[in-house]
Design an enzyme around this catalytic site. Structure first.
Site, PDB file in Angstrom:
ATOM      1  CG  HIS A  35       8.941 -19.832 -29.235  1.00 40.58           C
ATOM      2  ND1 HIS A  35       7.571 -19.541 -29.848  1.00 40.58           N
ATOM      3  CD2 HIS A  35       8.605 -21.066 -29.119  1.00 40.58           C
ATOM      4  CE1 HIS A  35       7.254 -20.241 -30.255  1.00 40.58           C
ATOM      5  NE2 HIS A  35       7.848 -21.391 -29.730  1.00 40.58           N
TER       6      HIS A  35
ATOM      7  CG  HIS B 278       4.668 -23.850 -31.678  1.00 42.13           C
ATOM      8  ND1 HIS B 278       4.927 -25.213 -32.175  1.00 42.13           N
ATOM      9  CD2 HIS B 278       5.356 -23.500 -31.227  1.00 42.13           C
ATOM     10  CE1 HIS B 278       5.799 -24.840 -30.873  1.00 42.13           C
ATOM     11  NE2 HIS B 278       5.707 -24.486 -31.348  1.00 42.13           N
TER      12      HIS B 278
HETATM   13 MG   LIG Z   1       5.187 -28.304 -34.002  1.00 43.06          MG
END
Ligand SMILES: [Mg+2]
Ligand SMILES: Nc1ncnc2c1ncn2[C@@H]1O[C@H](COP(=O)(O)OP(=O)(O)O)[C@@H](O)[C@H]1O
Ligand SMILES: Nc1ncnc2c1ncn2[C@@H]1O[C@H](COP(=O)(O)OP(=O)(O)O)[C@@H](O)[C@H]1O
Ligand SMILES: [Mg+2]
Ligand SMILES: [Mg+2]
Ligand SMILES: [Mg+2]
Lengths: 334, 211, 334, 211
Positions: free
Chosen positions: C57, C219
């Site tokens: 991230h 994600h």
């Molecule tokens: Mg994960």
């Protein structure tokens, strides 16, 4: 082509407005032009700095407008040098009575358009100088051809010449400093994927799953050699050794570096490269005084990275570390 | 050549460029940055708009309009070259509605000289000059022929296409393609193609005038 | 999978070292851990701030460590919440005797691992509080499920709670401020392409040439809906109206916004979105006081963007504009 | 069950997870973040390494080693759950080299209870609990059967696979897949698959002990 845009024709115009929305305390748009200028112009009597080029290199060039760096940035269409009238508008916006240094990357189009703009400025009595950035060592330097290109190292020129101008150096001194930056600057980049020029609608080149393109420019153009994918360690070493050789860097010399993403390559990969870079400089007994890591000179959404090395002396080091405050680069005094 | 023909020439050029926009971008993609078609198309679209919005008093004014428009809307290497070339061209044209064939060739000579000066390219560098320079030689040889000699301009357009095609085998030494070195071999220079299209537009215009 | 890496197993470890290479004046690595902490810890007696989550991230979370924001950031493997021992190491690094606020994005894995770490801290007598960020309005809030996710809005929590902690607010006050940020925060994102989790080696999902995925998490997981590509104008409006409705923003209210790239989407596209955002807020008579535009919370090399709105009051506005100095976010006092 | 069998169980589980790593990642990609296989594989690889490096004095110590290792190397939702579950499991096991079948079941009971407490998931939420909860019921019913009853554990492994398969038709209410809502239907929950593999490893271990 998947891009968050409205129409190909309005990309640059819209993006410049959006820059002002995001950075009103830094930027204003010179009305009716593609020029972004400081919202708080520097004091009169100081040298102005103008840079620019095609769009698609964000944060270059508008992101470097602000205290300690540029006074105005001129945008062209995506990957197309700005036209002389636009450059001239940038010169006028940047001029605080002490003349203007134009930072020009050594591409035929940029050189010619900025030259024509200088002729216009001349006619208007605004003194200008040019620093021609040609840091791309992928390209052979030669008198008989266009010579080397200017790529990401340009940001170091903005920073160091900008700091000198902010300190009050006169036009010829700022030019000399900028020229010595260029003389001590070397960069090389690679692409893992092509980018897509919006007006063209398809990738400029195709790469196989295990191929990378070495020695790319920043206009999404093909590089000088296609090679199999390398590991981060191999890639960093290969770029690094090439740059060290070009600059003839030797034991104990001081350097700054830039690890630049071409766009899609994420910071986590740049960080891995930066780790290798630190180890490489240790091995070659160079003193790595500063690393700029991130997106500084991009090619739209291209995946890939470039490495830049700059030989430092006391003057360049001081100017590099001088405070600056722009949307894309801030040096905060601790 | 009169103003009507002059404007028709540029309108025709604009059409040809527009039709070949993608071809030109693709050629530029191979050895440059994929924008030559977009650049020329954008600029020539603006030239046509400018013609529609302005009725100039003379050929000189018309040519200046073309030069200013190209200069401020094309961008890139081609914009600086075509723009400053056409501004030079305009200075040689009379403040009149018509010019002799020889006067037209003189103006074109000034155009090409401006390009040479600005771009420093010579024949063999794999640029638009690979078309303009031999074309000028051929045109100068034709200076005594009557204006409107369809034969000459049609032949010239054909030759221009050939000179452009021949850039395929060259190593680029000027412009963005020069960075590719040997890798530029095997690809036609996009700027030479648009130059050849200009001579095609000239031929089409003269043919129209005659018929 | 084309990435500039050496081996999947060492990505996170190498990247953390690289962050220290690039930002030595900001960051140090807590030895033997995946924790980045301030190289100059804040004064004792001030509340510490710890955030973290899976890697991938970037610049989150290490990029927000520094004056006015975080004291420590804990990294997990790519897209995998950090383990409790690592979080606990972060807590210890951040603790200056006044307790530690944990900024946790509402994912099961994060919540549980941070909870276990709190139990460890408890046993050691370090007071902790948690702020649970759940700004993703794509997901229905519900007591009976996992509820809403935390995404890019987390950066506003770092900034505002960090400023409060820097000013000397005590732990419960910092938590209250952080909670009110969350209560006034809404985000939603979209993907134009999937990203590739390195350990997995292939894209997590596939999108057609004219498809985008709305309501994605961070994600790289699929979103809540697949829709045809939209223009920048349609996309910005669609995200904006959804957020305005969720926050029940009305005439004259003050807001801050974030236009965040998921990774590959270049700044030029974000700028176009920012322009639309400014127009939209004008139409709805909202006062847009601040726009953060750039890469703040990414998903590796995913193309796409997210929009965040934060309702401001005087306190949040002051704290948002307070000076901060971190690798990824600097507020310089002019 | 003795320490040899206990370690063999985990070694076998590590093998099965490693073989199914990509399957698990793919399942997680469909409704999560594509890392469940990588997470479990990383953690179980470390468990095997820990076994190789440490010879513990008791089952309790062995189980604690597993718990600590999983807790600090898996990460994500599964790491917190398997880690805290196995730590709980270890507290119930005796400081001895052998445990009765009933004692093993008690420990497993504590494991599952820890998971329930930590994760709050119930049957039907589309998580690993869709395997662990019914498996516990079945095991508790078998508590009087002799340790090593191959029949029971083989049947259990088969049922576990069935419970895992059945998560395909559920809407996820816990974990990352919950964000997908109805879109999670049609995909098997990856965590339930690894849970079922654990019972497979148990069956394989018991079968080996017996033969
Ligand atoms: Mg994960
Ligand atoms: N120095 C030069 N002299 C003459 N023509 C040139 C020169 N450099 C480039 N050109 C021409 O310009 C063309 C490229 O134009 P264009 O793609 O529009 O600009 P850019 O290269 O800046 O993207 C080339 O194909 C070549 O014919
Ligand atoms: N609250 C919960 N209770 C029980 N199991 C859960 C819960 N949340 C998630 N899980 C299990 O964890 C699995 C996902 O693990 P993993 O992919 O390793 O972690 P993450 O979701 O953090 O990426 C799911 O498939 C599910 O079986
Ligand atoms: Mg170009
Ligand atoms: Mg071009
Ligand atoms: Mg997962």
């Amino acid at each position: 082509m998947k891009k968050i845009i409205d129409a190909v024709e309005t990309i640059v115009d819209q993006a410049l407005d959006g820059m002002v929305v995001a950075y009103p305390e830094y930027l204003q748009r010179v009305e009716g032009t593609l020029v972004l200028a400081r919202s708080k112009p520097k004091e009169t009597g100081k040298v102005g700095l103008v840079s620019g080029g095609g769009s698609g290199h964000e944060p270059a060039h508008g992101g470097y407008v602000g205290y300690g760096m540029l006074d105005a940035a001129v945008a062209g269409e995506v990957f197309t040098s700005p036209t002389p009238d636009q450059v001239y508008a940038g010169i006028k916006a940047a001029d605080r009575g002490a003349g203007v240094l134009l930072v020009v990357k050594n591409y035929t189009g940029d050189v010619m358009n900025f030259d024509i703009a200088r002729e216009l400025a001349d006619a208007d009595g605004i003194a200008t100088e040019v620093v021609l950035v040609n840091d791309d060592v992928a390209v052979q330097d030669s008198l008989y051809t266009t010579g080397r290109r200017g790529i990401a190292g340009t940001v170091f020129v903005h920073k160091i010449a900008g700091a000198a101008a902010e300190e009050g150096a006169d036009l010829s001194s700022v030019k000399v400093i900028a020229d010595t930056v260029v003389a001590n600057l070397a960069s090389m980049g690679c692409a893992l994927t092509s980018c897509t020029v919006p007006a063209n609608g398809k990738p400029t080149f195709e790469l196989g799953a295990n191929e990378m393109e070495m020695g790319i420019g920043i206009h999404g153009e093909p590089g000088i050699e296609r090679v199999p994918m390398m590991s981060a360690s191999e890639l960093t070493a290969s770029l690094y050794h090439r740059l060290v050789a070009e600059l003839s860097l030797g034991d104990g010399e001081r350097i700054a570096a830039m690890v630049n993403s071409m766009g899609a390559t994420p910071a986590i990969e740049l960080a891995i490269m930066s780790g290798h870079l630190a180890n490489l400089t240790k091995s070659s007994k160079l003193s790595l005084e500063k690393v700029l890591m991130g997106e500084f000179m991009t090619s739209l959404e291209m995946a890939g990275a470039s490495l830049t090395l700059l030989r430092l002396d006391q003057q360049r080091s001081t100017l590099l570390n001088a405070a600056c405050d722009t949307p894309a680069l801030k040096v905060v005094k601790h | 050549m009169d103003q009507v023909a002059f404007r028709q020439l540029w309108r025709r050029f604009a059409e040809l460029i527009h039709e070949n926009r993608e071809v030109l971008n693709d050629l530029d993609a191979a050895i440059g940055d994929a924008d030559h078609g977009s650049n020329m198309d954008r600029g020539l679209g603006k030239v046509v708009e400018a013609f529609n919005a302005n009725s100039e008093a003379s050929l000189h004014a018309d040519a200046k309009l073309v030069g200013m428009t190209l200069m401020s809307t094309v961008g890139g290497a081609s914009g600086a070259l075509w723009g400053s070339g056409m501004l030079k061209f305009s200075t040689v044209l009379p403040d009149a509605a018509v010019v002799e064939w020889s006067g037209f060739i003189d103006a074109l000579d000034a155009f090409v000289e401006a390009l040479s000066k600005r771009g420093q390219a010579v024949v063999g560098d794999k640029t638009m000059m690979d078309v303009f320079l031999p074309a000028m030689t051929e045109l100068r040889d034709s200076v005594d022929v009557q204006e409107g000699s369809e034969e000459i301009v049609v032949a010239l357009a054909e030759h221009a296409k050939g000179w452009s095609d021949a850039t395929r085998d060259l190593v680029a030494r000027r412009g963005r393609a020069a960075y590719l070195g040997e890798r530029s071999i095997g690809h036609i220079d996009p700027g030479s193609v648009s130059a050849a299209l200009w001579f095609q537009a000239l031929a089409d215009t003269v043919r129209d005038q005659v018929s």
